[in-house]
Scaffold this motif. Structure first.
Motif, PDB file in Angstrom:
ATOM      1  N   UNK A  30       0.841  -1.192   0.000  1.00 40.95           N
ATOM      2  CA  UNK A  30       0.000   0.000   0.000  1.00 40.95           C
ATOM      3  C   UNK A  30       0.876   1.242   0.000  1.00 40.95           C
ATOM      4  N   UNK A  31       0.240   2.392  -0.200  1.00 42.51           N
ATOM      5  CA  UNK A  31       0.940   3.670  -0.163  1.00 42.51           C
ATOM      6  C   UNK A  31       0.967   4.183   1.272  1.00 42.51           C
ATOM      7  N   UNK A  37      14.643  14.040   4.516  1.00 41.82           N
ATOM      8  CA  UNK A  37      15.305  15.186   3.872  1.00 41.82           C
ATOM      9  C   UNK A  37      14.358  16.370   3.725  1.00 41.82           C
ATOM     10  N   UNK A  38      13.616  16.651   4.763  1.00 39.33           N
ATOM     11  CA  UNK A  38      12.678  17.785   4.808  1.00 39.33           C
ATOM     12  C   UNK A  38      11.509  17.617   3.849  1.00 39.33           C
ATOM     13  N   UNK A  39      11.328  16.436   3.283  1.00 39.83           N
ATOM     14  CA  UNK A  39      10.293  16.215   2.274  1.00 39.83           C
ATOM     15  C   UNK A  39       9.367  15.092   2.716  1.00 39.83           C
ATOM     16  N   UNK A  40       8.067  15.322   2.648  1.00 34.66           N
ATOM     17  CA  UNK A  40       7.078  14.284   2.928  1.00 34.66           C
ATOM     18  C   UNK A  40       6.467  13.820   1.618  1.00 34.66           C
ATOM     19  N   UNK A  41       6.415  12.516   1.421  1.00 41.44           N
ATOM     20  CA  UNK A  41       5.809  11.996   0.196  1.00 41.44           C
ATOM     21  C   UNK A  41       5.224  10.617   0.472  1.00 41.44           C
ATOM     22  N   UNK A  42       4.414  10.158  -0.450  1.00 43.59           N
ATOM     23  CA  UNK A  42       3.820   8.826  -0.363  1.00 43.59           C
ATOM     24  C   UNK A  42       4.703   7.848  -1.135  1.00 43.59           C
ATOM     25  N   UNK A  43       5.012   6.743  -0.498  1.00 42.94           N
ATOM     26  CA  UNK A  43       5.812   5.702  -1.135  1.00 42.94           C
ATOM     27  C   UNK A  43       5.092   4.375  -1.010  1.00 42.94           C
TER      28      UNK A  43
END
Length: 561
Positions: A30-31, A37-43
């Motif tokens: 799932x995502x 590194x100061x970045x929020x993302x969906x993986x």
């Protein structure tokens, strides 16, 4: 902070089988949201974890793993280094042994651990999904057996990975369209953390606490997509005792060089002055005039106790990025244990000889110029064949006798001989033939395979992985393989047993194995770019004469294309 856990702490064992215990696991793809590194993302993750869950078993055990795809992308899972005897249906490479598990679908993998013992790993096997979908496999000695080295007081799992600030699936798509190389990573990682040399990372730096005077087993996996890595620990020596789920003669070293796909077991003696020490990894990069991730990922080794002040961790000495000499000094010392309990079963005679060249190629673009060198598109090949992935899996086509999916005439040697490692090679060598060709091996064939790197466009160190088998690395060298001179120097006594081997830049490697595992088995470069460009092929190993030497029937829930 993570404290080292004692050995033999296994997950729940649900029931016994005739050949050890059977473990049941559920994987939900799932995502999930992660910040680095100061970045929020969906993986894409398994069970919401990055890296994914660690699988633990003992030699001879089995696993049944139900995989539910609740993500947005097709997925398959591969159990890297596990031989999967007679059961290629659970091996995992997309369109080779199965069609992908589509979003909303599920598939059950059935895994049998036989001779494997040590650290291996599992990962997605469909494009760049493996950048975040991966985890470790730990196989302990069989019940009643011991390690063939001094008993450790604890163990530490170290998964080397990468982080991109951008969506990795988008990076893959853009590179495919543009024809150039993909974006390099923004950071390397240890257990999902970049380390405190990167911005916004100090609170998340991975730390491990050890007791002075005790011994620890480090289980190291290189899950990086495209880069070989040097790894070291400040002021500490390591003792290598295993690679790819196979034991080695103990090798004391200040550093290791580990290629994508490889796993290594090393012993660490906590015998230094109680303080803080960095463990660190940086790239070993052999291509000249090419951009690469030249950052350093760190974790902290911390001795238990009170300090009068908080010292800054000491940094280890890592070889320079282009230090082929350092990489060679390490790899040339590898030897299999070759003991009574762990013998080296090297085929002393061979009846099937294969010679395969590994090349990075360039091809013309159909309309506007591509982003590769000279306005061309990157490609890659084996014996000048760039593998075209079929629309249904090779295994299904072979098992059911479906025509038109693949050809059985992959060349056993290069179609044209040339100075493989020469400079200024002819332009016509840059264009491969695009085909889906396989090599057919008789059951129990004794195979010698020479993997020859080339300088077509640009040479590189290629980590090659063979599914379904371990093999013995009986020889290697730089330049062109000499069939008269080089075999005289083969090590047929205690060569290292591996499932992934680095072919030196503009050099060669000789491996031997017995084709005693019927099925369809992929062989490919574990640098993801090279695999995607076509540097892969397939071995079809025929059935033996009796049912115990033949492919198992397909499972009822095999995914459809």
């Amino acid at each position: 902070m993570v404290k080292v856990v004692g050995l033999f702490v296994l997950y729940a064992l649900l029931f016994y089988s005739a050949n050890g215990k059977t473990h049941h696991h559920t994987f939900v793809v799932k995502s999930s949201s992660y910040t680095r590194l100061c970045t929020t993302k969906h993986i894409l993750t398994v069970n919401g974890r990055f890296p994914g869950p660690t699988l633990r078993a003992q030699k001879g055990d089995r696993m049944i793993i139900k995989v539910y795809n609740k993500g947005e992308h097709n997925i398959t899972l591969h159990w890297h280094g596990v031989k999967q005897p007679r059961n290629p249906w659970s091996d995992g490479p997309a369109y080779i042994t199965q069609c992908p598990i589509q979003p909303g679908k599920k598939y059950t993998y059935r895994i049998h651990f036989t001779t494997e013992e040590g650290t291996m790993w599992w990962h997605a096997h469909l494009g760049w999904t493996r950048a975040t979908v991966h985890g470790a496999i730990i196989i302990y000695p069989k019940r009643g057996s011991l390690y063939p080295f001094p008993h450790p007081h604890g163990e530490v799992l170290i998964i080397l990975g990468e982080w991109w600030k951008k969506d990795v699936m988008e990076i893959e798509r853009n590179a495919t369209i543009a024809g150039g190389g993909p974006l390099i990573s923004d950071a390397y990682m240890i257990n999902g953390q970049p380390g405190d040399l990167y911005p916004c990372s100090k609170p998340g730096t991975f730390k491990v606490t050890v007791e002075h005077g005790k011994r620890y087993l480090l289980r190291i996996v290189n899950a990086v997509m495209n880069d070989k890595l040097f790894f070291a620990i400040a002021k500490h020596k390591m003792k290598l005792v295993g690679t790819d789920g196979c034991y080695t003669k103990p090798l004391e070293t200040n550093y290791i060089m580990i290629t994508p796909g490889q796993s290594m077991d090393v012993l660490l003696e906590a015998n230094r002055h109680p303080s803080l020490y960095y463990m660190a990894a940086s790239s070993y990069f052999t291509i000249v005039d090419t951009e690469f991730d030249n950052t350093i990922t760190t974790a902290i080794l911390q001795y238990n106790g009170l300090y009068h002040r908080s010292p800054s961790p000491l940094m280890p000495h890592l070889p320079a990025h282009n230090q082929t000499q350092a990489a060679t000094r390490f790899t040339k010392k590898l030897r299999s244990l070759a003991s009574k309990d762990h013998p080296a079963r090297v085929p002393l005679k061979v009846d099937t000889k294969l010679f395969i060249t590994l090349s990075i190629n360039l091809v013309n673009c159909s309309s506007k110029p591509c982003e590769g060198p000279y306005g061309k598109r990157f490609s890659a090949s084996l014996n000048n064949i760039s593998f075209i992935t079929p629309s249904i899996d090779v295994l299904r086509a072979y098992y059911y006798g479906l025509d038109g999916v693949f050809d059985k005439d992959f060349p056993s040697k290069p179609p044209n001989a040339f100075n493989y490692t020469g400079n200024n090679l002819p332009q016509n060598l840059l264009t491969p033939d695009f085909r889906t060709k396989v090599t057919v091996l008789k059951y129990n064939a004794r195979v010698e395979l020479i993997l020859q790197g080339t300088n077509v466009f640009e040479g590189d160190n290629h980590p090659f992985h063979l599914h379904g088998y371990s093999f013995y690395v009986v020889g290697w060298g730089f330049g062109n393989f000499n069939p008269r001179r080089d075999p005289l120097r083969f090590n047929l006594i205690d060569p290292p047993e591996q499932t992934t081997v680095g072919v030196p830049r503009n050099g060669w490697v000789a491996i031997r194995f017995r084709a005693d595992n019927p099925g369809v088995w992929m062989m490919h470069c574990h640098i993801e770019d090279h695999q995607e460009w076509g540097m892969k092929s397939v071995f079809v190993v025929k059935d033996g004469a009796n049912p115990q030497t033949q492919i198992l029937p397909p499972p009822h829930d095999l995914p459809e294309c």
